[in-house]
Design a protein around this motif. Structure first.
Motif, mmCIF file in Angstrom:
data_model
loop_
_atom_site.group_PDB
_atom_site.id
_atom_site.type_symbol
_atom_site.label_atom_id
_atom_site.label_comp_id
_atom_site.label_asym_id
_atom_site.label_seq_id
_atom_site.Cartn_x
_atom_site.Cartn_y
_atom_site.Cartn_z
ATOM 1 N N THR A 1 0.841 -1.205 0.000
ATOM 2 C CA THR A 1 0.000 0.000 0.000
ATOM 3 C C THR A 1 0.874 1.251 0.000
ATOM 4 O OG1 THR A 1 -1.744 -1.151 1.220
ATOM 5 C CG2 THR A 1 -1.789 1.258 1.266
ATOM 6 N N PHE A 2 1.918 1.232 0.810
ATOM 7 C CA PHE A 2 2.844 2.357 0.869
ATOM 8 C C PHE A 2 3.545 2.561 -0.479
ATOM 9 C CE2 PHE A 2 7.285 3.683 1.448
ATOM 10 C CZ PHE A 2 7.101 4.930 2.011
ATOM 11 N N SER A 3 3.982 1.453 -1.096
ATOM 12 C CA SER A 3 4.691 1.541 -2.380
ATOM 13 C C SER A 3 3.795 2.124 -3.467
ATOM 14 C CB SER A 3 5.190 0.157 -2.803
ATOM 15 O OG SER A 3 6.100 -0.350 -1.854
ATOM 16 N N LYS A 4 2.508 1.723 -3.460
ATOM 17 C CA LYS A 4 1.567 2.279 -4.437
ATOM 18 C C LYS A 4 1.397 3.780 -4.233
ATOM 19 C CE LYS A 4 -1.151 -1.932 -5.165
ATOM 20 N NZ LYS A 4 -2.472 -2.585 -4.970
ATOM 21 N N HIS A 5 1.324 4.200 -2.965
ATOM 22 C CA HIS A 5 1.187 5.624 -2.667
ATOM 23 C C HIS A 5 2.417 6.401 -3.128
ATOM 24 C CE1 HIS A 5 0.290 9.334 -0.579
ATOM 25 N NE2 HIS A 5 1.430 9.249 0.089
ATOM 26 N N ILE A 6 3.610 5.853 -2.892
ATOM 27 C CA ILE A 6 4.850 6.509 -3.310
ATOM 28 C C ILE A 6 4.903 6.628 -4.833
ATOM 29 C CG2 ILE A 6 7.355 6.242 -3.444
ATOM 30 C CD1 ILE A 6 6.347 7.284 -0.761
ATOM 31 N N GLU A 7 4.481 5.574 -5.520
ATOM 32 C CA GLU A 7 4.471 5.610 -6.983
ATOM 33 C C GLU A 7 3.483 6.656 -7.495
ATOM 34 O OE1 GLU A 7 5.553 4.812 -10.826
ATOM 35 O OE2 GLU A 7 6.523 4.220 -8.941
ATOM 36 N N GLN A 8 2.339 6.763 -6.819
ATOM 37 C CA GLN A 8 1.360 7.788 -7.196
ATOM 38 C C GLN A 8 1.929 9.188 -6.998
ATOM 39 O OE1 GLN A 8 -2.098 6.898 -4.841
ATOM 40 N NE2 GLN A 8 -2.817 5.254 -6.194
ATOM 41 N N LEU A 9 2.650 9.388 -5.869
ATOM 42 C CA LEU A 9 3.285 10.687 -5.625
ATOM 43 C C LEU A 9 4.291 11.016 -6.725
ATOM 44 C CD1 LEU A 9 4.025 10.674 -1.777
ATOM 45 C CD2 LEU A 9 2.244 11.945 -2.971
ATOM 46 N N LYS A 10 5.085 10.028 -7.105
ATOM 47 C CA LYS A 10 6.091 10.246 -8.139
ATOM 48 C C LYS A 10 5.442 10.577 -9.473
ATOM 49 C CE LYS A 10 10.151 8.189 -10.323
ATOM 50 N NZ LYS A 10 11.066 7.024 -10.363
ATOM 51 N N GLN A 11 4.412 9.799 -9.832
ATOM 52 C CA GLN A 11 3.726 10.048 -11.099
ATOM 53 C C GLN A 11 3.035 11.410 -11.100
ATOM 54 O OE1 GLN A 11 4.142 8.260 -13.811
ATOM 55 N NE2 GLN A 11 5.484 6.928 -12.590
ATOM 56 N N GLU A 12 2.498 11.806 -9.947
ATOM 57 C CA GLU A 12 1.864 13.121 -9.844
ATOM 58 C C GLU A 12 2.908 14.225 -10.005
ATOM 59 O OE1 GLU A 12 -1.078 16.038 -9.276
ATOM 60 O OE2 GLU A 12 -1.146 13.921 -9.823
ATOM 61 N N HIS A 13 4.087 14.012 -9.403
ATOM 62 C CA HIS A 13 5.181 14.980 -9.543
ATOM 63 C C HIS A 13 5.612 15.091 -11.003
ATOM 64 C CE1 HIS A 13 8.855 17.179 -8.592
ATOM 65 N NE2 HIS A 13 9.531 16.295 -9.309
#
Length: 697
Positions: A199-211
Motif C-alpha cells: 500500500t505504501f509503495s503504491k502511494h509513493i508511486e502515485q506521488l512520483k507520477q503526480e510529480h
C-alpha cells in the motif's frame, strides 16, 4: 493425565510474513514429549487440495479423533481454508461432526482472519463449563464482519500513509515513524506487513507520477514561450513539420537557455525531475504528441496574428477614407459607419478601439500642426499685443473672430480647450521665443544641441583624457580574445599558463593581463566587447580553418560597422585587431600554407597584424613567440592611437573666442542636429571650452 506429543523439528509460525522467510524471524520449535493438554483443535482442510483425496484426509481425521476422544478433553473441529471451500467437503465435515457427541464445527479462514479467534474462544468455553455453550458464527456472517473491520482499518491506514508527501521516502523510515500509531498497528495485525508495504509503495508511486505529471504540465505550458523565442518567424516555419522545426530550433543561439539535452532518456526516469529550479524543457519531451500539438497551435497563432495585424491595418485605411471623422470625435459616433466593414468584423472590440485611438492621434497631431501654421500666417493679429500683459478679452475675441473663418480653426472644434491652449502658447512664444516656450517642446533645436554636446562632446573629452593619461604609463593590458568552437578559450588558457598570477613578463616589464575570451558565435558578442567596466586595448582573433577565418573576418567587419554608427564608441572603431594562426597538429603540410596565405590576405584587407606559426615543430596549438609578438603589436597600436590624439587643450576665456558661429535651424525640422554638428564633433582637435558651457568649443 499427560499426553505425549511428537513434533520433531517443527517450527512455530506466528504470521504469514514468516512463510519462506523463516531465517528473518525468531525460530521457535514446537514442544514435544508428555505435556498437559486441556483441549484439542482438530483442523480439516475443506479446499481443493493438490494431489490428495479428501476421503483419505477424513479417514485420517477419524482415526485421530478416536485417539483424542480417549483423553476425555474438549475437541473442536476447525474447517480451514473456507475462503476456497468445496461445498460437499464442508457438508461431509459437518456430517462427520453430527455423528459425534458434542463435536462443534467452526468454519475458518486464516487468509482473511475469519473465525480464527472464535475457534479458540469456543474451545476455551468448552473447557470452562461456567462460560456456557459457545456461540458459533456462520462463515459468511463472520466474513462480512471481518471484511468491514479490514475496510475500516485500510481506510485509516491509507489516510495515515497519505500524510507522506515526499516520494523519496522509504518504507523503513516511514514504518519506524508510524509503528506506535494505533491505526498502523491495527492494519498490520489485520493484513500483515507485506500488504502494508505494498500500500505504501503504491502511494509513493502515485506521488512520483503526480510529480512527473506536474513537471510535464509545467514544461508543456512553458513550450509556447520557448517557441515564441526560437520560432517567431511565420515565413520560416509555416510549411515545416514538427521534426523539421526541431532541427531549426537546435541551431538557434538561445536554444540552450530554453531546452536541455539530457545524457539519459526518457527525462522522467532521470534526476532531472527533481531539478525544480531548472526551468529548461527536456528536449526528448518534444517527441510527444502533446508537444507537437503545442507547435501546431503556435503556427496557427502566428497565422492568426498575422491576419489580425493585416486586418487592423485594413481597418486603419478604412478610417482614413472616412472624411467626416474629425479630431476629438468619440468612437461611439463613428462605429455605426464601420459596422459592416469586413476588417471591423474580424478584429476584436479592443483592437478596433486601439486602431481608432491611433487614427485619432494622427489626425489630432496633423490638425494641431496645421493650426500652428495658420497662426504664423496670421501674424498681423499679434503685432499690437502688450509684451508684458495678458491679452484682453476683447483682443482675444477679435482674434477668434478672424480665425473662426478658417477650416483649420474649425477642425479643432471638438478640442476647443486644446485649441485655446495652442493659441496662448503661440502668443507667449511670439514675444518670448525661448526653449522654455518653444512650441516644439523636446524637439526644440536649442534643447537638442545642448543635449548632444552634453552627452557626446563632454564624455568624449573625458574618455580621451583618461585614455591619453593611461597610454602614457600602461601597466595593465585588457585583451578581448575572439575565436570559434572554443579556440578563444584555448588561447586564453595558454596565455595564463605562461603568466604568473595573471602577470606577464614582456621585454623586461611586467604587465597585468585581463583576458576576455568570447566565442565568435555568441549572440552577446557586441555587448561584451566594450563595457564601462572593461575597455579592451586590443583584440586577438584566432583561427585554425578557412571557415573560422571567414567567420572572424565577418565579426571584425561587424564590430567596426557597429562602432562607426555610434559616436560614443568612436575609440572602439580604432581598436586594434591581431590575426593569430593556431598550429595544426594534423596534416600540417596540407593545410598550413593555405591558412597562412588566406590569413595574410585578410590581415592586409583589414589593415591589421598577422601572427604566423613559427618554423619548427610544436606540440601545442600556440607558441610563446606568437603570444609575445601579438602583445608587442597591441602595445604599439595603443601608443600609435594616442599619439595622434592631441592632449586636452587649454581652456580659453569665452571672450577670447577666435570664431563665433550662428547656427539657424527650424525647431521640429526632421534634419538631424547630430549631422549638422558632425564636422566639429568628429574632429580630434575639438573639445569643450569650459565646464558648464555646453555651447562653446
Amino acid at each position: 493425565a499427560a499426553s505425549k506429543l511428537q513434533s520433531a523439528e517443527k517450527l512455530m509460525y506466528i504470521c504469514t510474513d514468516q512463510l519462506g522467510l523463516e531465517q528473518d524471524f525468531e525460530q521457535k520449535q514446537m514442544p514435544e514429549g508428555k505435556l498437559n493438554i486441556d483441549g484439542f483443535l482438530l483442523c480439516i482442510d475443506v479446499s481443493q487440495g493438490c494431489n490428495r483425496k479428501f476421503d483419505d484426509q477424513l479417514k485420517f481425521v477419524n482415526n485421530l479423533y478416536i485417539q483424542l476422544s480417549k483423553s476425555k478433553k474438549p475437541i473442536i473441529i476447525a474447517a480451514t481454508k473456507c475462503d476456497e471451500c468445496v461445498d460437499h467437503y464442508l457438508r461431509e465435515v459437518q456430517a462427520f461432526a453430527s455423528n459425534k457427541k458434542n463435536l462443534v464445527v467452526v468454519e475458518t479462514s486464516a487468509r482473511f482472519n475469519v473465525n480464527v479467534e472464535t475457534c479458540f474462544m469456543a474451545l476455551v468455553q468448552m473447557m470452562d463449563k461456567t462460560r456456557g455453550k459457545p456461540k458459533i458464527i456462520p462463515y459468511l456472517d463472520a466474513y462480512k464482519t471481518q471484511r468491514q473491520l479490514v475496510v475500516t482499518a485500510t481506510d485509516k491506514f491509507e489516510k495515515l500513509v497519505q500524510t507522506v508527501r515526499d516520494y523519496h521516502a522509504t518504507w523503513k523510515t516511514v514504518s519506524n515513524k508510524l509503528k506506535n500509531h494505533p491505526d498502523y498497528e491495527e492494519y498490520i495485525n489485520l493484513e500483515g506487513t507485506k500488504k502494508a508495504k505494498n500500500t505504501f509503495s503504491k502511494h509513493i508511486e502515485q506521488l512520483k507520477q503526480e510529480h512527473i505529471r506536474k513537471r510535464k504540465e509545467e514544461y508543456i505550458n512553458a513550450l509556447p514561450r520557448a517557441l515564441n523565442t526560437l520560432l517567431s518567424n511565420l515565413d520560416e516555419i509555416e510549411l515545416l513539420s514538427w521534426s523539421e522545426a526541431l532541427k531549426v530550433m537546435e541551431k538557434r543561439p538561445d536554444f540552450q537557455s530554453c531546452f536541455v539535452v539530457l545524457e539519459k532518456t526518457p527525462w522522467d526516469e532521470t534526476d532531472h525531475i527533481d531539478k525544480v529550479n531548472d526551468r529548461r524543457i527536456p528536449f526528448d519531451l518534444l517527441n510527444t504528441l502533446e508537444a507537437e500539438k503545442v507547435y501546431q497551435n503556435h503556427v496557427q497563432h502566428l497565422i492568426s496574428e498575422k491576419r489580425r495585424v493585416e486586418m487592423k491595418e485594413k481597418f486603419k485605411k478604412t478610417l482614413e477614407k472616412i472624411q467626416f471623422i474629425s479630431p476629438g470625435q468619440p468612437w461611439e459616433e463613428v462605429i455605426c459607419f464601420v459596422v459592416e466593414d469586413e476588417a471591423f468584423k474580424y478584429i476584436t472590440d479592443a483592437d478596433s478601439k486601439e486602431v481608432y485611438a491611433r487614427h485619432q492621434r494622427e489626425i489630432v497631431e496633423k490638425a494641431k500642426e496645421e493650426f500652428q501654421e495658420m497662426l504664423f500666417e496670421h501674424s498681423e493679429l499679434f503685432y499690437d499685443l502688450d509684451l508684458n500683459a495678458t491679452p484682453s478679452t476683447d483682443k482675444m475675441s477679435e482674434i477668434h473672430a478672424v480665425l473662426s473663418e478658417e477650416p483649420r480653426y474649425k477642425a479643432l472644434q471638438k478640442l476647443a480647450p486644446d485649441r485655446e491652449s495652442l493659441l496662448l502658447k503661440h502668443i507667449g512664444f511670439v514675444y518670448h521665443p525661448t526653449k522654455e516656450t518653444c512650441l516644439s517642446g523636446q524637439n526644440c533645436m536649442d534643447i537638442k544641441v545642448e543635449e548632444l554636446l552634453a552627452n557626446s562632446l563632454l564624455q568624449q573629452d573625458h574618455g580621451r583624457s583618461n585614455l591619453y593619461h593611461d597610454s602614457a604609463n600602461i601597466d595593465k593590458i585588457n585583451l578581448f580574445i575572439l575565436g570559434k568552437d572554443g579556440l578563444a578559450q584555448e588561447l586564453a588558457n595558454e596565455i595564463r599558463t605562461q603568466s604568473t598570477d595573471d602577470e606577464y613578463a614582456l621585454d623586461g616589464k611586467i604587465y597585468e593581463l585581463d583576458l576576455r575570451p568570447v566565442d565568435a558565435k555568441s549572440p552577446y558578442l557586441l555587448t561584451q566587447l566594450w563595457t564601462s567596466a572593461f575597455k579592451p586595448h586590443g583584440c586577438f582573433c584566432v583561427f585554425n580553418s578557412i571557415e573560422s577565418l571567414t567567420f572572424i573576418g565577418e565579426c571584425i567587419a561587424k564590430i567596426r560597422a557597429e562602432a562607426s554608427q555610434i559616436r560614443r564608441d568612436k575609440y572602439m572603431a580604432n581598436l586594434s585587431f591581431t590575426l593569430i594562426l593556431a598550429n595544426q597538429r594534423d596534416s600540417v603540410s596540407k593545410n598550413l600554407p593555405i591558412l597562412r596565405h588566406q590569413g595574410q590576405q585578410l590581415a592586409n584587407k583589414l589593415q591589421c597584424p598577422f601572427v604566423d606559426v613559427p618554423a619548427g615543430t610544436y606540440p601545442r596549438k600556440f607558441n610563446e613567440a606568437q603570444i609575445k609578438q601579438a602583445l608587442r603589436g597591441v602595445l604599439e597600436a595603443v601608443k600609435h592611437n594616442f599619439d595622434v590624439v592631441s592632449p586636452v587643450p587649454t581652456i580659453k576665456d569665452l571672450s577670447e573666442a577666435d570664431l563665433r558661429i550662428v547656427m539657424c535651424a527650424m525647431c521640429g525640422d526632421p534634419f538631424s542636429v547630430d549631422l549638422i554638428l558632425s564636422p566639429f564633433l568628429d574632429s580630434h582637435s575639438c573639445s569643450a571650452a569650459q565646464a558648464g558651457q555646453n555651447n562653446s568649443l
